[in-house]
Design an enzyme around this catalytic site. Structure first.
Site, PDB file in Angstrom:
ATOM      1  N   LYS A  91       0.851  -1.202   0.000  1.00 21.29           N
ATOM      2  CA  LYS A  91       0.000   0.000   0.000  1.00 21.29           C
ATOM      3  C   LYS A  91       0.882   1.247   0.000  1.00 21.29           C
ATOM      4  O   LYS A  91       1.541   1.539   0.996  1.00 21.29           O
ATOM      5  CB  LYS A  91      -0.894   0.042   1.237  1.00 21.29           C
ATOM      6  CG  LYS A  91      -1.950   1.150   1.103  1.00 21.29           C
ATOM      7  CD  LYS A  91      -2.527   1.607   2.417  1.00 21.29           C
ATOM      8  CE  LYS A  91      -1.791   2.765   3.033  1.00 21.29           C
ATOM      9  NZ  LYS A  91      -1.726   3.985   2.230  1.00 21.29           N
ATOM     10  N   GLU A  97      10.041   1.252  10.113  1.00 16.32           N
ATOM     11  CA  GLU A  97      11.110   2.198   9.739  1.00 16.32           C
ATOM     12  C   GLU A  97      10.513   3.592   9.826  1.00 16.32           C
ATOM     13  O   GLU A  97       9.692   3.971   8.992  1.00 16.32           O
ATOM     14  CB  GLU A  97      11.584   1.914   8.307  1.00 16.32           C
ATOM     15  CG  GLU A  97      12.216   0.550   8.122  1.00 16.32           C
ATOM     16  CD  GLU A  97      13.528   0.378   8.864  1.00 16.32           C
ATOM     17  OE1 GLU A  97      14.130   1.387   9.260  1.00 16.32           O
ATOM     18  OE2 GLU A  97      13.933  -0.776   9.064  1.00 16.32           O
ATOM     19  N   GLU A 129      10.534  16.074  14.005  1.00 24.45           N
ATOM     20  CA  GLU A 129      10.869  15.891  12.598  1.00 24.45           C
ATOM     21  C   GLU A 129       9.986  16.837  11.791  1.00 24.45           C
ATOM     22  O   GLU A 129       8.776  16.642  11.686  1.00 24.45           O
ATOM     23  CB  GLU A 129      10.589  14.441  12.183  1.00 24.45           C
ATOM     24  CG  GLU A 129      11.020  14.156  10.773  1.00 24.45           C
ATOM     25  CD  GLU A 129      10.630  12.761  10.327  1.00 24.45           C
ATOM     26  OE1 GLU A 129       9.484  12.349  10.563  1.00 24.45           O
ATOM     27  OE2 GLU A 129      11.479  12.076   9.726  1.00 24.45           O
ATOM     28  N   CYS A 171      13.983  10.770   5.722  1.00 24.16           N
ATOM     29  CA  CYS A 171      13.959  10.329   7.121  1.00 24.16           C
ATOM     30  C   CYS A 171      15.315  10.463   7.800  1.00 24.16           C
ATOM     31  O   CYS A 171      15.410  10.811   8.963  1.00 24.16           O
ATOM     32  CB  CYS A 171      13.486   8.891   7.184  1.00 24.16           C
ATOM     33  SG  CYS A 171      14.411   7.827   6.084  1.00 24.16           S
TER      34      CYS A 171
HETATM   35  P1  NAD Z   1       2.770   8.643   7.318  1.00 27.35           P
HETATM   36  O1  NAD Z   1       3.189   7.959   8.553  1.00 27.35           O
HETATM   37  O2  NAD Z   1       1.791   9.756   7.395  1.00 27.35           O
HETATM   38  O3  NAD Z   1       2.134   7.564   6.296  1.00 27.35           O
HETATM   39  C1  NAD Z   1       2.834   6.400   5.914  1.00 27.35           C
HETATM   40  C2  NAD Z   1       1.853   5.402   5.314  1.00 27.35           C
HETATM   41  O4  NAD Z   1       0.977   4.933   6.333  1.00 27.35           O
HETATM   42  C3  NAD Z   1       0.965   5.961   4.201  1.00 27.35           C
HETATM   43  O5  NAD Z   1       0.884   5.012   3.168  1.00 27.35           O
HETATM   44  C4  NAD Z   1      -0.368   6.134   4.912  1.00 27.35           C
HETATM   45  O6  NAD Z   1      -1.483   6.096   4.023  1.00 27.35           O
HETATM   46  C5  NAD Z   1      -0.356   4.924   5.840  1.00 27.35           C
HETATM   47  N1  NAD Z   1      -1.285   4.945   6.980  1.00 27.35           N
HETATM   48  C6  NAD Z   1      -1.868   6.007   7.579  1.00 27.35           C
HETATM   49  N2  NAD Z   1      -2.634   5.583   8.626  1.00 27.35           N
HETATM   50  C7  NAD Z   1      -2.501   4.231   8.697  1.00 27.35           C
HETATM   51  C8  NAD Z   1      -3.026   3.223   9.562  1.00 27.35           C
HETATM   52  N3  NAD Z   1      -3.835   3.514  10.590  1.00 27.35           N
HETATM   53  N4  NAD Z   1      -2.692   1.930   9.351  1.00 27.35           N
HETATM   54  C9  NAD Z   1      -1.854   1.618   8.341  1.00 27.35           C
HETATM   55  N5  NAD Z   1      -1.341   2.522   7.467  1.00 27.35           N
HETATM   56  C10 NAD Z   1      -1.658   3.819   7.650  1.00 27.35           C
HETATM   57  O7  NAD Z   1       4.112   9.108   6.595  1.00 27.35           O
HETATM   58  P2  NAD Z   1       4.309  10.070   5.351  1.00 27.35           P
HETATM   59  O8  NAD Z   1       3.912  11.447   5.732  1.00 27.35           O
HETATM   60  O9  NAD Z   1       3.755   9.457   4.110  1.00 27.35           O
HETATM   61  O10 NAD Z   1       5.922   9.977   5.202  1.00 27.35           O
HETATM   62  C11 NAD Z   1       6.794  10.704   5.978  1.00 27.35           C
HETATM   63  C12 NAD Z   1       7.329   9.913   7.145  1.00 27.35           C
HETATM   64  O11 NAD Z   1       7.952   8.714   6.701  1.00 27.35           O
HETATM   65  C13 NAD Z   1       8.415  10.671   7.905  1.00 27.35           C
HETATM   66  O12 NAD Z   1       8.190  10.558   9.282  1.00 27.35           O
HETATM   67  C14 NAD Z   1       9.695   9.951   7.521  1.00 27.35           C
HETATM   68  O13 NAD Z   1      10.741  10.049   8.453  1.00 27.35           O
HETATM   69  C15 NAD Z   1       9.213   8.558   7.373  1.00 27.35           C
HETATM   70  N6  NAD Z   1      10.161   7.769   6.564  1.00 27.35           N
HETATM   71  C16 NAD Z   1      10.969   6.841   7.204  1.00 27.35           C
HETATM   72  C17 NAD Z   1      11.920   6.120   6.463  1.00 27.35           C
HETATM   73  C18 NAD Z   1      12.820   5.107   7.122  1.00 27.35           C
HETATM   74  O14 NAD Z   1      13.352   4.259   6.423  1.00 27.35           O
HETATM   75  N7  NAD Z   1      13.021   5.145   8.422  1.00 27.35           N
HETATM   76  C19 NAD Z   1      12.030   6.340   5.087  1.00 27.35           C
HETATM   77  C20 NAD Z   1      11.202   7.296   4.483  1.00 27.35           C
HETATM   78  C21 NAD Z   1      10.257   7.994   5.228  1.00 27.35           C
END
Ligand code: NAD
Length: 492
Positions: free
Chosen positions: A186, A260, A393, A294
């Site tokens: 997803k 992650e 962040e 990230c």
């Molecule tokens: P987010 O946490 O808002 O969303 C991530 C995903 O989770 C999306 O696909 C979203 O639709 C889904 N989601 C939302 N609610 C959910 C639920 N209740 N159950 C399951 N899935 C759900 O993140 P974002 O804004 O898309 O991305 C930015 C974040 O991602 C930042 O915090 C960044 O640090 C992190 N990130 C981490 C890494 C890593 O490898 N550590 C890499 C890239 C990004």
């Protein structure tokens, strides 16, 4: 789907078929604010259908029983198809994520391509090493020593964020498929197309139906994927806020979990270091993907004696830094993903100033860019490490400069964060640089200019930055589970 050009797939991919979603979502070009097109949005019911397809493919299909060589061959065919369609894929990454061209090529496309080929090789070698290990085990050890088999976990739900949908999709499908799992992916509703292209080209490479499914959509789809009894493992990349929910959802149903999450990584610079490479490193480390990365080093911890010189050099270099159209090869930074993200960044800068920080560079919107979610790269000085701007962040191009007195002070400030994803250390004495790195509570540390990017490097956060790892052999092991076979003392 027509062969030849890949186009922009817009439907869900379930059990080998393209399926209309229950709704539609507008996919927006963040550089122009124009609607690129409508993409299907899946429902919880469609997420369940995808899980059942993956379950059937795992329990009854051939994929998990193929040899590692066969799975590796398929992943290599996928990598070949990525290369064939490179130009089209890069266009999608630029228009949908706002990645500037050079970064779309290097960070988003080339690096994960190399990793995919590495996982293809691992699929083959893993099996070979296991066979050798089992052969070595025969007749050795104490009587009753079990034979330990490593088997695929089963059905994997993978959830990815908006910022690196192409590469993070590959980070999940590469090792999951190499080890013989089936999966449902997803992507973020902001950037769904990368995962749909993965599905399209995996099908073209010959992957059996049901092994890889994509359901676009939001939290309802994500919730089904993390709680459904047909799912064995959840691998999530995203914010720590959603990561906590996902972890609770998945562990509440006793699933294996890899998370992650976010970061607020320090770049620690000691006096006596050569500053030119550090300035380039630092600028990249808070502006790449418009600061929406990230592991980016968004806290610059600099020894007090060189604080002013370092700030001057970073700001001097930023004076020649071009923000603008990601398609323009001279642009070094593109837009943020959406207006809501821009407002978040601007709010943090405002609150940082109210708390006593000062703007040394930027702080506003770049002049002349009336369309697109652009902000200026912003350097804040006078930042205390306990301010929200230094702790949270922000996910935008905002650098917090924090002075330190000595080694102990630097380590204390660096570790005073709820995150622990990455860090960089620069010290003229490599032994000292190493000893600082050894005391940082984070998963990936660059020492005196060392960069990540090797497929061999495990990548995972400590503290609130996550649970488990991706990449490298350790990352591969997340996608297997152990089975002990015991034989009677006289042999089977
Ligand atoms: P987010 O946490 O808002 O969303 C991530 C995903 O989770 C999306 O696909 C979203 O639709 C889904 N989601 C939302 N609610 C959910 C639920 N209740 N159950 C399951 N899935 C759900 O993140 P974002 O804004 O898309 O991305 C930015 C974040 O991602 C930042 O915090 C960044 O640090 C992190 N990130 C981490 C890494 C890593 O490898 N550590 C890499 C890239 C990004």
């Amino acid at each position: 789907m027509p062969r030849g050009k890949i186009g922009r797939p817009t439907e869900l991919f379930i059990d080998g078929d393209w399926i209309e979603g229950s709704g539609k979502v507008e996919v927006i070009n963040p550089a122009t604010e124009e609607v690129l097109g409508l993409t299907s949005e899946g429902s919880a019911k469609q997420a369940e259908e995808a899980v059942l397809a993956a379950r059937k493919a795992f329990d009854e299909g051939s994929w998990s029983r193929l040899t590692g060589c066969e799975r590796g061959e398929l992943l290599n065919r996928l990598a070949d198809l990525f290369e064939t369609h490179k130009d089209e894929i890069i266009e999608v990454l630029i228009s949908e994520i706002g990645a500037v061209r050079a970064q779309a090529e290097m960070l988003h496309f080339n690096m994960p391509l190399g990793q995919l080929r590495w996982w293809a090789e691992q699929a083959e070698q893993f099996e070979y090493r296991e066979l050798m290990r089992l052969a070595d085990q025969r007749g050795e050890g104490r009587i009753g020593t079990p034979e330990v088999r490593k088997e695929p976990v089963g059905v994997v739900s993978a959830i990815t964020p908006f910022n690196f949908p192409w590469s993070l999709g590959i980070w999940k499908l590469g090792p999951a498929l190499a080890m013989g799992n089936t999966m449902v992916l997803k992507p973020s509703p902001y950037t769904p197309t990368s995962s749909l292209i993965h599905a399209q080209l995996l099908a073209e490479a010959g992957l059996p139906a049901g092994v890889f499914n994509v359901v676009t959509g939001g939290a309802d789809v994500g919730e089904t994927l993390t709680t459904h009894p047909g799912v064995d493992m959840v691998t999530f990349t995203g914010s720590d806020t959603i990561g906590r929910q996902v972890g609770a959802q998945a562990t509440g149903h006793l699933k294996k979990v890899v998370l992650e999450l976010g970061g607020k990584s320090p770049n620690i610079v000691f006096e006596g270091s050569k500053l030119d490479p550090i300035v380039s490193h630092q600028i990249f480390q808070f502006t790449a993907q418009a600061g929406q990365g990230c592991s980016l080093n968004t806290r610059l911890l600099v020894q007090r004696s060189i604080h002013d010189e370092m700030v001057e050099r970073v700001c001097g270099a930023l004076a020649h830094f071009k923000v603008g159209d990601p398609n323009d090869p001279t642009s070094m930074m593109g837009p943020l993903i959406r207006e809501v993200q821009r407002q978040r960044v601007e709010r943090y800068v405002r609150e940082g100033l109210e708390a006593g920080a000062k703007v040394a560079f930027g702080g506003g919107r770049p002049p002349g860019l009336d369309r697109g979610y652009y902000v200026e790269p912003t350097v804040l000085t006078g930042v205390k490490n306990d301010m929200a701007v230094a702790q949270d962040e922000i996910f935008g191009p905002v650098l917090c400069v924090i002075p330190f007195d000595d080694k102990e002070d630097a380590i204390r400030i660096a570790n005073a964060s709820r995150y622990g994803l990455a860090a960089s250390v620069w010290h003229p004495d490599p032994t000292e640089a190493y000893s600082v790195a050894a005391r940082l509570r984070a998963g990936s540390i660059g020492v005196n200019g060392g960069g990540g990017g090797s497929p061999e490097s495990p990548y995972g956060g400590w503290k609130d930055s996550g649970i488990g790892v991706e990449n490298g052999k350790y990352g591969l092991h997340e996608y297997v589970r152990l089975k002990a076979l015991s034989y009677p003392a006289g042999g089977a």
